[in-house]
Design a protein around this motif. Structure first.
Motif, short mmCIF file in Angstrom:
data_model
loop_
_atom_site.label_atom_id
_atom_site.label_comp_id
_atom_site.label_asym_id
_atom_site.label_seq_id
_atom_site.Cartn_x
_atom_site.Cartn_y
_atom_site.Cartn_z
N TYR A 1 0.79 -1.22 0.00
CA TYR A 1 0.00 0.00 0.00
C TYR A 1 0.83 1.28 0.00
CZ TYR A 1 -3.56 -3.35 1.50
OH TYR A 1 -4.41 -4.43 1.58
N GLY A 2 2.14 1.16 0.17
CA GLY A 2 2.98 2.36 0.20
C GLY A 2 2.84 3.16 1.47
N ILE A 3 2.39 2.53 2.53
CA ILE A 3 2.13 3.22 3.80
C ILE A 3 3.17 2.82 4.84
CG2 ILE A 3 0.54 3.34 5.76
CD1 ILE A 3 -0.34 5.03 3.39
N THR A 4 3.77 3.84 5.47
CA THR A 4 4.69 3.63 6.57
C THR A 4 3.95 3.89 7.87
OG1 THR A 4 6.55 4.35 5.22
CG2 THR A 4 6.88 4.36 7.60
N ALA A 5 4.14 3.02 8.84
CA ALA A 5 3.44 3.17 10.13
C ALA A 5 3.85 4.46 10.83
CB ALA A 5 3.76 1.97 11.01
N LEU A 6 2.92 5.02 11.58
CA LEU A 6 3.21 6.17 12.41
C LEU A 6 4.04 5.73 13.61
CD1 LEU A 6 -0.34 7.79 12.41
CD2 LEU A 6 1.63 8.51 11.07
N GLU A 7 5.00 6.55 14.02
CA GLU A 7 5.86 6.19 15.14
C GLU A 7 5.34 6.74 16.45
OE1 GLU A 7 10.45 6.76 16.74
OE2 GLU A 7 10.04 6.85 14.57
N LEU A 8 5.32 5.90 17.48
CA LEU A 8 4.96 6.36 18.81
C LEU A 8 6.15 7.07 19.44
CD1 LEU A 8 3.12 3.21 20.24
CD2 LEU A 8 2.09 5.27 19.26
N ASP A 9 5.93 8.26 19.94
CA ASP A 9 6.98 9.02 20.61
C ASP A 9 7.22 8.41 21.99
OD1 ASP A 9 8.71 10.96 21.66
OD2 ASP A 9 7.65 12.58 20.62
N GLY A 10 8.47 8.20 22.34
CA GLY A 10 8.81 7.66 23.65
C GLY A 10 8.90 8.71 24.74
N GLN A 11 8.66 9.98 24.37
CA GLN A 11 8.72 11.07 25.34
C GLN A 11 7.32 11.60 25.65
OE1 GLN A 11 11.72 11.91 26.73
NE2 GLN A 11 12.47 10.18 25.50
N ARG A 12 7.14 12.05 26.87
CA ARG A 12 5.87 12.65 27.27
C ARG A 12 5.61 13.91 26.46
NH1 ARG A 12 3.67 16.27 31.09
NH2 ARG A 12 1.87 15.43 32.23
N PRO A 13 4.38 14.12 26.00
CA PRO A 13 4.08 15.32 25.21
C PRO A 13 4.19 16.58 26.06
CG PRO A 13 2.07 14.12 25.71
CD PRO A 13 3.21 13.24 26.12
N ALA A 14 4.36 17.71 25.38
CA ALA A 14 4.58 18.98 26.07
C ALA A 14 3.38 19.91 25.91
CB ALA A 14 5.82 19.66 25.52
N GLN A 15 3.07 20.62 26.96
CA GLN A 15 2.01 21.61 26.92
C GLN A 15 2.34 22.69 25.89
OE1 GLN A 15 1.21 23.27 30.75
NE2 GLN A 15 -0.52 24.51 30.07
#
Length: 281
Positions: free
Chosen positions: A136-150
């Motif tokens: 399908y030509g689709i690359t998976a989205l990567e999960l960030d290993g860091q907590r998101p920032a406000q």
């Protein structure tokens, strides 16, 4: 949980101490992050989701689909319930960047699901990441290993509605309580993200990094206090705050330490803090 489709559920560098030689200045421009779109998102029968990987995932690993715990086909997990490695035949419609249908992906297991402390599910597909990319030509989205920032700009990408919601991270709720369920350290959106039923399970993408930092799961519809469809925030002192029309997501960085070799969920890995089934340490 107001974010499944209404009516289908209920009627989520560190340098060493030794100095290193100075690096040569590169003339190459920095890598450009592609603007968030719908590529790699999926539509479930009642929710949204996305094909995701962790930094250590390999092309030959079975791919994972991220959604909410309250979107699993068996119904809402009870408070305290954690599902691990359960058979599943769930199917998902894979989308391209513009929301066009590419094909159908199928699961063989619910690798992990819970509504305790967080609201998430991970399905293991019958396809590998290499299979999905080559076909399908689709690359998976990567999960960030860091907590998101406000304050970060984010995109909530709904495969169900084929729609992008743009806003920012307004802050974090120490506890988010809705009916019988309580979630910890939830992401609160700014008011621009007016997510609706069916957006449950959508990946929340950090616009600066292009990585997934949370999974969309609920919002306060009517101004109710801690009731179904009307979550409330509870702070450290027990004070309750109701924010009518504001929507929320559950952080996903804690998934990363829990994924071991072969993309398998291993709740015993060092650093894994996801809720575990009763009796498991």
């Amino acid at each position: 949980m107001i974010k499944p489709l209404v009516g289908t559920c209920f009627a989520a560098l560190l340098l060493g101490a030794t100095a290193a030689p100075a690096a040569a200045v590169s003339d190459e421009p920095p890598a450009r992050i592609r603007a968030a779109d719908l590529a790699g998102t999926v539509a479930l029968s009642n929710c949204s989701g996305s094909v995701v990987r962790v930094p250590g995932s390999q092309p030959g690993d079975r791919a994972l689909v991220l959604s909410n715990g309250h979107c699993v086909e068996s119904g809402f997990p009870a408070p305290g319930e954690v599902v691990v490695d359960r058979p599943s035949t769930r199917s998902f419609t894979l989308l391209d960047g513009a929301g066009g249908r590419l094909g159908t992906l199928r699961a063989d297991r619910i690798a992990y699901a819970t509504m305790t402390d967080t609201d998430m599910s991970l399905y293991r597909l019958t396809s590998t990441y290499a299979d999905v990319e080559s076909r399908y030509g689709i690359t998976a989205l990567e999960l960030d290993g860091q907590r998101p920032a406000q304050g970060r700009a984010i995109t909530v990408a709904s495969g169900y509605w084929k729609k992008l919601y743009k806003c920012g991270i307004d802050g974090f709720a120490y506890r988010l309580k809705e009916g019988d369920w309580t979630w910890k350290d939830s992401v609160r959106y700014t008011s621009a993200c007016r997510t609706v039923g069916g957006t449950s399970g959508s990946p929340v993408i950090d616009d600066q990094t292009g990585k997934v930092v949370a999974v969309n799961n609920t919002g306060n519809e009517d101004g109710g206090r801690c009731t179904d469809g009307n979550p409330c925030e509870v702070d450290e002192s027990g004070r309750v705050t109701v924010r009518r029309g504001i929507n929320y997501a559950q952080q996903t960085y804690k998934i990363v330490p829990c994924v071991g070799a072969g993309n398998k969920i291993d709740l015993s890995r060092a650093g894994c803090e996801l809720p575990k089934p009763s009796g498991v340490r």
